[in-house]
Design a protein around this motif. Structure first.
Motif, PDB file in Angstrom:
ATOM      1  N   ARG A 192     -16.030 -39.238 -24.371  1.00  0.00           N
ATOM      2  CA  ARG A 192     -17.108 -39.953 -25.081  1.00  0.00           C
ATOM      3  C   ARG A 192     -17.714 -40.983 -24.127  1.00  0.00           C
ATOM      4  NH1 ARG A 192     -14.499 -41.931 -29.392  1.00  0.00           N
ATOM      5  NH2 ARG A 192     -13.978 -43.874 -28.332  1.00  0.00           N
ATOM      6  N   TYR A 193     -19.059 -40.990 -24.051  1.00  0.00           N
ATOM      7  CA  TYR A 193     -19.757 -41.956 -23.215  1.00  0.00           C
ATOM      8  C   TYR A 193     -19.981 -43.280 -23.952  1.00  0.00           C
ATOM      9  CZ  TYR A 193     -21.483 -37.592 -20.947  1.00  0.00           C
ATOM     10  OH  TYR A 193     -21.624 -36.374 -20.358  1.00  0.00           O
ATOM     11  N   THR A 194     -20.164 -44.339 -23.181  1.00  0.00           N
ATOM     12  CA  THR A 194     -20.726 -45.558 -23.752  1.00  0.00           C
ATOM     13  C   THR A 194     -22.208 -45.286 -24.039  1.00  0.00           C
ATOM     14  OG1 THR A 194     -21.082 -46.399 -21.498  1.00  0.00           O
ATOM     15  CG2 THR A 194     -19.084 -47.137 -22.647  1.00  0.00           C
ATOM     16  N   PRO A 195     -22.854 -46.122 -24.867  1.00  0.00           N
ATOM     17  CA  PRO A 195     -24.202 -45.787 -25.377  1.00  0.00           C
ATOM     18  C   PRO A 195     -25.290 -45.635 -24.332  1.00  0.00           C
ATOM     19  CG  PRO A 195     -23.186 -47.501 -26.723  1.00  0.00           C
ATOM     20  CD  PRO A 195     -22.309 -47.334 -25.525  1.00  0.00           C
ATOM     21  N   GLU A 196     -25.067 -46.142 -23.116  1.00  0.00           N
ATOM     22  CA  GLU A 196     -26.136 -46.102 -22.122  1.00  0.00           C
ATOM     23  C   GLU A 196     -26.528 -44.681 -21.725  1.00  0.00           C
ATOM     24  OE1 GLU A 196     -24.078 -49.886 -22.195  1.00  0.00           O
ATOM     25  OE2 GLU A 196     -23.313 -47.872 -21.749  1.00  0.00           O
ATOM     26  N   CYS A 197     -25.602 -43.740 -21.822  1.00  0.00           N
ATOM     27  CA  CYS A 197     -25.924 -42.357 -21.449  1.00  0.00           C
ATOM     28  C   CYS A 197     -26.556 -41.637 -22.629  1.00  0.00           C
ATOM     29  CB  CYS A 197     -24.668 -41.618 -20.979  1.00  0.00           C
ATOM     30  SG  CYS A 197     -24.206 -41.984 -19.276  1.00  0.00           S
ATOM     31  N   GLN A 198     -27.876 -41.740 -22.741  1.00  0.00           N
ATOM     32  CA  GLN A 198     -28.622 -41.099 -23.815  1.00  0.00           C
ATOM     33  C   GLN A 198     -29.164 -39.765 -23.322  1.00  0.00           C
ATOM     34  OE1 GLN A 198     -29.294 -42.118 -27.266  1.00  0.00           O
ATOM     35  NE2 GLN A 198     -27.340 -43.000 -26.645  1.00  0.00           N
ATOM     36  N   THR A 199     -28.262 -38.818 -23.135  1.00  0.00           N
ATOM     37  CA  THR A 199     -28.641 -37.501 -22.643  1.00  0.00           C
ATOM     38  C   THR A 199     -29.468 -36.749 -23.688  1.00  0.00           C
ATOM     39  OG1 THR A 199     -26.467 -36.735 -23.379  1.00  0.00           O
ATOM     40  CG2 THR A 199     -26.714 -37.281 -21.048  1.00  0.00           C
ATOM     41  N   ILE A 200     -30.296 -35.818 -23.227  1.00  0.00           N
ATOM     42  CA  ILE A 200     -31.219 -35.092 -24.100  1.00  0.00           C
ATOM     43  C   ILE A 200     -31.083 -33.591 -23.861  1.00  0.00           C
ATOM     44  CG2 ILE A 200     -32.859 -37.005 -24.206  1.00  0.00           C
ATOM     45  CD1 ILE A 200     -34.547 -35.534 -22.095  1.00  0.00           C
ATOM     46  N   GLY A 201     -31.814 -32.804 -24.657  1.00  0.00           N
ATOM     47  CA  GLY A 201     -31.821 -31.370 -24.472  1.00  0.00           C
ATOM     48  C   GLY A 201     -32.237 -31.000 -23.054  1.00  0.00           C
ATOM     49  N   GLY A 202     -31.535 -30.033 -22.463  1.00  0.00           N
ATOM     50  CA  GLY A 202     -31.771 -29.659 -21.077  1.00  0.00           C
ATOM     51  C   GLY A 202     -30.775 -30.274 -20.121  1.00  0.00           C
ATOM     52  N   THR A 203     -30.102 -31.362 -20.554  1.00  0.00           N
ATOM     53  CA  THR A 203     -29.053 -31.956 -19.726  1.00  0.00           C
ATOM     54  C   THR A 203     -27.726 -31.233 -19.918  1.00  0.00           C
ATOM     55  OG1 THR A 203     -28.398 -33.600 -21.400  1.00  0.00           O
ATOM     56  CG2 THR A 203     -30.133 -34.243 -19.856  1.00  0.00           C
ATOM     57  N   SER A 204     -27.672 -30.307 -20.867  1.00  0.00           N
ATOM     58  CA  SER A 204     -26.466 -29.509 -21.059  1.00  0.00           C
ATOM     59  C   SER A 204     -26.032 -28.881 -19.740  1.00  0.00           C
ATOM     60  CB  SER A 204     -26.719 -28.393 -22.072  1.00  0.00           C
ATOM     61  OG  SER A 204     -26.859 -28.906 -23.369  1.00  0.00           O
ATOM     62  N   GLY A 205     -24.748 -28.965 -19.439  1.00  0.00           N
ATOM     63  CA  GLY A 205     -24.214 -28.378 -18.224  1.00  0.00           C
ATOM     64  C   GLY A 205     -24.244 -29.289 -17.018  1.00  0.00           C
ATOM     65  N   SER A 206     -24.827 -30.476 -17.160  1.00  0.00           N
ATOM     66  CA  SER A 206     -24.876 -31.413 -16.033  1.00  0.00           C
ATOM     67  C   SER A 206     -23.476 -31.843 -15.623  1.00  0.00           C
ATOM     68  CB  SER A 206     -25.669 -32.665 -16.413  1.00  0.00           C
ATOM     69  OG  SER A 206     -26.988 -32.370 -16.767  1.00  0.00           O
ATOM     70  N   PRO A 207     -23.223 -31.976 -14.318  1.00  0.00           N
ATOM     71  CA  PRO A 207     -21.939 -32.515 -13.898  1.00  0.00           C
ATOM     72  C   PRO A 207     -21.833 -33.988 -14.258  1.00  0.00           C
ATOM     73  CG  PRO A 207     -23.417 -32.383 -12.024  1.00  0.00           C
ATOM     74  CD  PRO A 207     -24.128 -31.714 -13.183  1.00  0.00           C
ATOM     75  N   VAL A 208     -20.655 -34.397 -14.697  1.00  0.00           N
ATOM     76  CA  VAL A 208     -20.353 -35.810 -14.939  1.00  0.00           C
ATOM     77  C   VAL A 208     -19.548 -36.275 -13.736  1.00  0.00           C
ATOM     78  CG1 VAL A 208     -19.256 -37.480 -16.473  1.00  0.00           C
ATOM     79  CG2 VAL A 208     -20.340 -35.423 -17.425  1.00  0.00           C
ATOM     80  N   ILE A 209     -20.120 -37.173 -12.963  1.00  0.00           N
ATOM     81  CA  ILE A 209     -19.580 -37.526 -11.661  1.00  0.00           C
ATOM     82  C   ILE A 209     -18.982 -38.925 -11.685  1.00  0.00           C
ATOM     83  CG2 ILE A 209     -20.174 -37.847  -9.230  1.00  0.00           C
ATOM     84  CD1 ILE A 209     -22.522 -35.868  -9.738  1.00  0.00           C
ATOM     85  N   ASP A 210     -17.770 -39.059 -11.188  1.00  0.00           N
ATOM     86  CA  ASP A 210     -17.114 -40.353 -11.020  1.00  0.00           C
ATOM     87  C   ASP A 210     -17.844 -41.095  -9.906  1.00  0.00           C
ATOM     88  OD1 ASP A 210     -15.382 -42.435 -10.077  1.00  0.00           O
ATOM     89  OD2 ASP A 210     -13.640 -41.401 -10.889  1.00  0.00           O
ATOM     90  N   ASP A 211     -18.430 -42.244 -10.228  1.00  0.00           N
ATOM     91  CA  ASP A 211     -19.222 -42.968  -9.242  1.00  0.00           C
ATOM     92  C   ASP A 211     -18.410 -43.393  -8.027  1.00  0.00           C
ATOM     93  OD1 ASP A 211     -21.337 -42.714 -10.962  1.00  0.00           O
ATOM     94  OD2 ASP A 211     -21.393 -44.816 -11.582  1.00  0.00           O
ATOM     95  N   ALA A 212     -17.118 -43.644  -8.218  1.00  0.00           N
ATOM     96  CA  ALA A 212     -16.289 -44.145  -7.128  1.00  0.00           C
ATOM     97  C   ALA A 212     -15.860 -43.053  -6.162  1.00  0.00           C
ATOM     98  CB  ALA A 212     -15.049 -44.845  -7.689  1.00  0.00           C
ATOM     99  N   THR A 213     -15.633 -41.840  -6.679  1.00  0.00           N
ATOM    100  CA  THR A 213     -15.109 -40.768  -5.834  1.00  0.00           C
ATOM    101  C   THR A 213     -16.129 -39.699  -5.500  1.00  0.00           C
ATOM    102  OG1 THR A 213     -14.373 -39.407  -7.700  1.00  0.00           O
ATOM    103  CG2 THR A 213     -12.844 -41.105  -6.899  1.00  0.00           C
ATOM    104  N   GLY A 214     -17.182 -39.594  -6.309  1.00  0.00           N
ATOM    105  CA  GLY A 214     -18.163 -38.548  -6.128  1.00  0.00           C
ATOM    106  C   GLY A 214     -17.707 -37.193  -6.635  1.00  0.00           C
ATOM    107  N   LYS A 215     -16.554 -37.162  -7.329  1.00  0.00           N
ATOM    108  CA  LYS A 215     -16.014 -35.898  -7.826  1.00  0.00           C
ATOM    109  C   LYS A 215     -16.440 -35.648  -9.275  1.00  0.00           C
ATOM    110  CE  LYS A 215     -11.961 -35.972  -4.790  1.00  0.00           C
ATOM    111  NZ  LYS A 215     -10.473 -35.913  -4.723  1.00  0.00           N
TER     112      LYS A 215
END
Length: 281
Positions: A192-215
């Motif tokens: 579950r994301y905090t509210p700032e990530c307001q993803t929309i249709g078409g973002t399905s399948g996007s990688p969720v990347i750890d900002d610290a590691t890039g993984k």
């Protein structure tokens, strides 16, 4: 689900999603100190005809292995897999637009097959490409994103990078959901994301990347758009005691660490490998 799109027209229908504060899950470990963030770019992400995705590799993938593209099960060209349905080694000629760091399309990649796809327990698809990692890097100067092998941690700063929209969303992992129910489907241990990530249709399948590691720690897949309970496009959370919670405007992803042990020699999917956490047909 963050709907797969036929065209950009549908974006206007989705940009008005509401925002509601999320409550962190109880008894979930949190980070003691946030590591220094790295700049997340679009390099290695791809645009599908209706969704987003990314070229990914496990830590053991060889440069000569056929590359893999990660997206959602509900983004498959064959349609939504039904509950309990698992696709393995299905022929595919799907194409993907490969993006560079700035989000410009630099080439077209082609699938040889759907290596794996399901919407049971998780919502993911893996395509095997006709190109190897070595060939992609040689032709376009772009390396695949590496999959994290460990369970993510609440409080982690993340970026959802959408190749379809060439847009990023930054927030934190708010917590984890025992069961996430949407229509006929149920997903386990969802992010579950905090509210700032307001993803929309078409973002399905996007990688969720750890900002610290890039993984890559997860694959973006859904959000509660209208405050309804457990309906299509309105997932609900179900805890260990069966209590249902609805969080309108909150978005979710499916973890990918349990997928890594399923990737065997030659990048072949082996659901019988030790540690593999993906459902079998």
């Amino acid at each position: 689900m963050n709907k797969p799109l036929i065209g950009a027209f549908f974006a206007a229908l989705l940009l008005g999603a509401g925002v509601a504060p999320a409550v962190a899950a109880e008894n979930v470990p949190t980070q003691e100190a946030a590591p220094a963030a790295k700049a997340v770019t679009f390099a290695g992400t791809v645009a599908l005809s209706n969704c987003s995705g990314s070229v990914v590799r496990s830590p053991d993938s060889a440069s000569t292995d056929p590359a893999l593209v990660l997206s959602n099960g509900h983004c498959l060209e064959t349609g939504f897999p039904g509950p309990g349905e698992v696709l393995v080694d299905r022929p595919s000629t799907r194409t993907f637009t490969l993006l560079n760091a700035s989000g410009s399309g630099v080439g077209t990649l082609k699938a040889s097959k759907i290596a794996y796809g399901t919407m049971t327990d998780t919502d993911l698809s893996l395509y095997e490409l006709t190109s190897t990692y070595e060939q992609i890097e040689s032709s376009y100067g772009i390396r695949a994103l590496e999959l994290e092998t460990a369970h993510p941690v609440a409080g982690t700063a993340i970026t959802v990078a959408s190749g379809y929209w060439k847009r990023t969303y930054s927030c934190d992992i708010d917590g984890f959901v025992h069961q996430l129910k949407e229509g006929r489907w149920t997903w386990k241990d969802s992010v579950r994301y905090t509210p700032e990530c307001q993803t929309i249709g078409g973002t399905s399948g996007s990688p969720v990347i750890d900002d610290a590691t890039g993984k890559v720690v997860a694959v973006n897949n859904t959000g509660n758009e209208g405050g309804q309970e457990c309906t299509d496009n309105n997932p609900c959370e179900v805890d260990e005691n069966g209590e249902v919670t609805v969080r309108e405007g909150i978005n979710y992803a499916q973890q990918t660490y349990n997928m890594v042990p399923c990737i065997g020699v030659g990048n072949k999917i082996d659901l019988d490998r030790e540690g593999c956490g993906l459902p079998k047909p």
